[in-house]
Design a protein around this motif. Structure first.
Motif, short mmCIF file in Angstrom:
data_model
loop_
_atom_site.label_atom_id
_atom_site.label_comp_id
_atom_site.label_asym_id
_atom_site.label_seq_id
_atom_site.Cartn_x
_atom_site.Cartn_y
_atom_site.Cartn_z
N ASP A 59 0.69 -0.92 -0.19
CA ASP A 59 -0.25 0.12 0.28
C ASP A 59 1.06 1.78 0.23
O ASP A 59 1.36 1.25 0.69
CB ASP A 59 -0.58 0.27 0.97
N SER A 60 0.32 2.11 -0.60
CA SER A 60 0.92 3.70 -0.68
C SER A 60 0.03 4.62 0.55
O SER A 60 -0.62 4.21 1.00
CB SER A 60 0.95 3.78 -2.05
N ASP A 61 1.26 5.29 0.64
CA ASP A 61 0.70 6.56 1.91
C ASP A 61 -0.19 7.80 0.92
O ASP A 61 -1.26 7.79 1.74
CB ASP A 61 1.90 7.02 2.49
N SER A 62 0.03 8.00 -0.23
CA SER A 62 -0.64 8.34 -0.94
C SER A 62 -0.33 8.71 -2.19
O SER A 62 0.43 7.58 -2.17
CB SER A 62 -0.02 10.13 -0.43
N GLY A 63 -0.98 9.19 -3.38
CA GLY A 63 -0.67 9.34 -4.73
C GLY A 63 -1.75 8.53 -4.73
O GLY A 63 -2.39 7.70 -4.27
N GLU A 64 -1.58 7.42 -6.43
CA GLU A 64 -2.47 6.77 -6.85
C GLU A 64 -1.38 5.93 -8.33
O GLU A 64 -0.78 6.91 -8.82
CB GLU A 64 -4.18 7.69 -7.37
N VAL A 65 -2.34 4.94 -8.56
CA VAL A 65 -1.61 4.28 -9.90
C VAL A 65 -2.22 3.92 -10.85
O VAL A 65 -3.48 3.33 -10.67
CB VAL A 65 -0.74 2.68 -9.05
N LEU A 66 -2.01 4.45 -12.06
CA LEU A 66 -3.58 4.21 -13.37
C LEU A 66 -3.06 2.89 -14.03
O LEU A 66 -2.01 3.54 -14.54
CB LEU A 66 -4.21 5.35 -13.40
N VAL A 67 -3.76 2.18 -14.70
CA VAL A 67 -3.39 0.87 -15.47
C VAL A 67 -4.16 1.72 -16.87
O VAL A 67 -5.55 0.90 -16.60
CB VAL A 67 -3.27 0.11 -14.80
N ASP A 68 -4.27 2.01 -17.21
CA ASP A 68 -4.85 2.54 -18.45
C ASP A 68 -6.15 3.28 -18.08
O ASP A 68 -7.43 2.65 -18.63
CB ASP A 68 -5.91 0.90 -19.39
N ASN A 69 -5.50 4.02 -16.97
CA ASN A 69 -6.72 5.31 -16.43
C ASN A 69 -7.40 4.62 -15.63
O ASN A 69 -8.48 4.83 -14.88
CB ASN A 69 -7.85 5.31 -17.72
N ASP A 70 -7.92 3.02 -15.29
CA ASP A 70 -8.28 2.85 -13.94
C ASP A 70 -7.21 2.29 -12.70
O ASP A 70 -6.37 2.17 -12.87
CB ASP A 70 -8.31 0.48 -14.85
N ASN A 71 -7.69 2.50 -11.94
CA ASN A 71 -7.24 2.81 -10.05
C ASN A 71 -7.10 1.33 -9.82
O ASN A 71 -8.14 0.74 -9.43
CB ASN A 71 -8.07 3.68 -9.60
N VAL A 72 -5.72 1.39 -10.06
CA VAL A 72 -5.04 -0.15 -9.44
C VAL A 72 -6.10 -0.34 -8.47
O VAL A 72 -5.59 -2.03 -7.07
CB VAL A 72 -3.79 -0.39 -9.42
N ASN A 73 -6.31 0.31 -7.00
CA ASN A 73 -6.71 0.35 -6.05
C ASN A 73 -8.33 0.08 -6.17
O ASN A 73 -9.19 -0.10 -5.04
CB ASN A 73 -6.56 1.24 -5.06
N LYS A 74 -9.02 0.06 -6.71
CA LYS A 74 -10.12 -0.34 -7.27
C LYS A 74 -10.36 -1.48 -8.31
O LYS A 74 -11.63 -1.65 -8.12
CB LYS A 74 -11.14 1.03 -7.55
N MET A 75 -9.72 -2.41 -8.19
CA MET A 75 -9.53 -2.96 -9.17
C MET A 75 -9.71 -4.39 -8.50
O MET A 75 -9.25 -5.09 -7.92
CB MET A 75 -8.32 -3.60 -10.49
N LYS A 76 -10.65 -6.06 -9.01
CA LYS A 76 -10.68 -6.42 -7.85
C LYS A 76 -9.19 -7.32 -8.80
O LYS A 76 -8.83 -7.11 -9.28
CB LYS A 76 -11.48 -7.60 -8.84
N SER A 77 -8.59 -8.13 -7.60
CA SER A 77 -7.21 -8.48 -7.15
C SER A 77 -7.26 -9.62 -8.95
O SER A 77 -5.97 -9.60 -9.44
CB SER A 77 -6.83 -9.38 -6.06
N ASN A 78 -8.19 -10.22 -8.81
CA ASN A 78 -8.33 -11.41 -10.30
C ASN A 78 -7.80 -10.56 -11.84
O ASN A 78 -7.18 -10.87 -12.52
CB ASN A 78 -8.84 -12.73 -10.06
N ASP A 79 -8.70 -9.58 -11.78
CA ASP A 79 -8.93 -8.25 -12.52
C ASP A 79 -7.11 -7.91 -12.49
O ASP A 79 -7.01 -7.71 -14.08
CB ASP A 79 -9.42 -7.29 -13.02
#
Length: 252
Positions: free
Chosen positions: A52-72
């Motif tokens: 986990d990060s303390d702040s910030g975000e990572v987008l994979v093709d505009n999808d936030n990784v923290n909002k993605m299901k693990s399998n996806d």
């Protein structure tokens, strides 16, 4: 494209990664370089959501990784860490088959078997596929783990110091394989490297980190120069041109 925006991570009062902003372009090899403790491995762990990060975000093709299901996420981003501990006895083929878990959930289909076989062949492991991992050399184990990542068949492949335990011959083989994954299969490879000459010869882009921050980034030819390398490593590194490659003479 992977967009890293304002990513930070601290342990107590020590900032390991501080406000990193980087865009990783598709269909390229992007190498992360820099001194030990620069935050490179931590950054990759946060990009892949292993940490986990303390702040910030990572987008994979505009999808936030923290909002993605693990399998996806596992079908889009794969990662190989520096140390891979196993407390079960597996053959090479069984290990590589784990790369198909996001798709098969442990029940391999014929298509899964084909993908596993292709990964084994890609890494020249056919003669070793029925050998147990604890019977292999360090370099052979590393090739098996990379084959597992290839079998996961993601668009984005993150590799944290994949040349560990490899001799010169196998290091070159691995980097050539990564180059083929990008050039022939359209993969996007992100790799942490300590040897700046491998980064120079095989990368399209380089991101240099120091003290948790990105200090330089850009096309490889813009980073593999004496002035940028002095800022990154704190030493003068002459550059020589050999066969259209820039070689860093850092051992004198």
């Amino acid at each position: 494209m992977i967009s890293i925006k304002g990513l930070s991570k601290s342990y107590g009062k020590k900032k390991v990664v501080e406000d990193v902003n980087v865009t990783i372009k598709r269909g390229k090899i992007t190498s992360f370089i820099g001194p030990n403790g620069a935050g490179k491995s931590t950054l990759l762990s946060m990009v892949s959501r292993l940490m986990d990060s303390d702040s910030g975000e990572v987008l994979v093709d505009n999808d936030n990784v923290n909002k993605m299901k693990s399998n996806d996420l596992a079908k889009r981003v794969s990662i190989l860490k520096q140390s891979n501990f196993m407390n079960v006895r597996l053959t090479v083929k069984e290990l590589v088959s784990f790369g198909r878990f996001p798709y098969s959930k442990g029940r391999l289909t014929q298509e899964d078997e084909k993908v596993v076989d292709r990964a084994i062949d890609y890494m020249n492991l056919r003669e070793l596929e029925n050998r147990f991992m604890d019977e292999l050399s360090g370099g052979q184990k590393q090739r098996a783990f990379i084959a597992m990542v290839i079998a996961q068949d993601t668009d984005y492949i993150l590799l944290d110091e994949p040349l560990n335990n490899l001799d010169m011959k196998h290091s070159v083989q691995i980097m050539k394989m990564l180059r083929k994954l990008v050039d022939e299969l359209g993969k996007t490879v992100v790799v942490v490297l300590h040897d700046i000459n491998f980064a120079s010869i095989y990368s399209d882009r380089i991101v240099a980190m120091k003290d948790g921050k990105v200090v330089k980034e850009g096309p490889t030819e813009s980073i593999i120069q004496t002035e940028p390398l002095r800022e990154i490593y704190g030493m003068d590194i002459p550059i020589q041109e050999m066969n259209d490659c820039r070689i860093c003479v850092y051992f004198k």
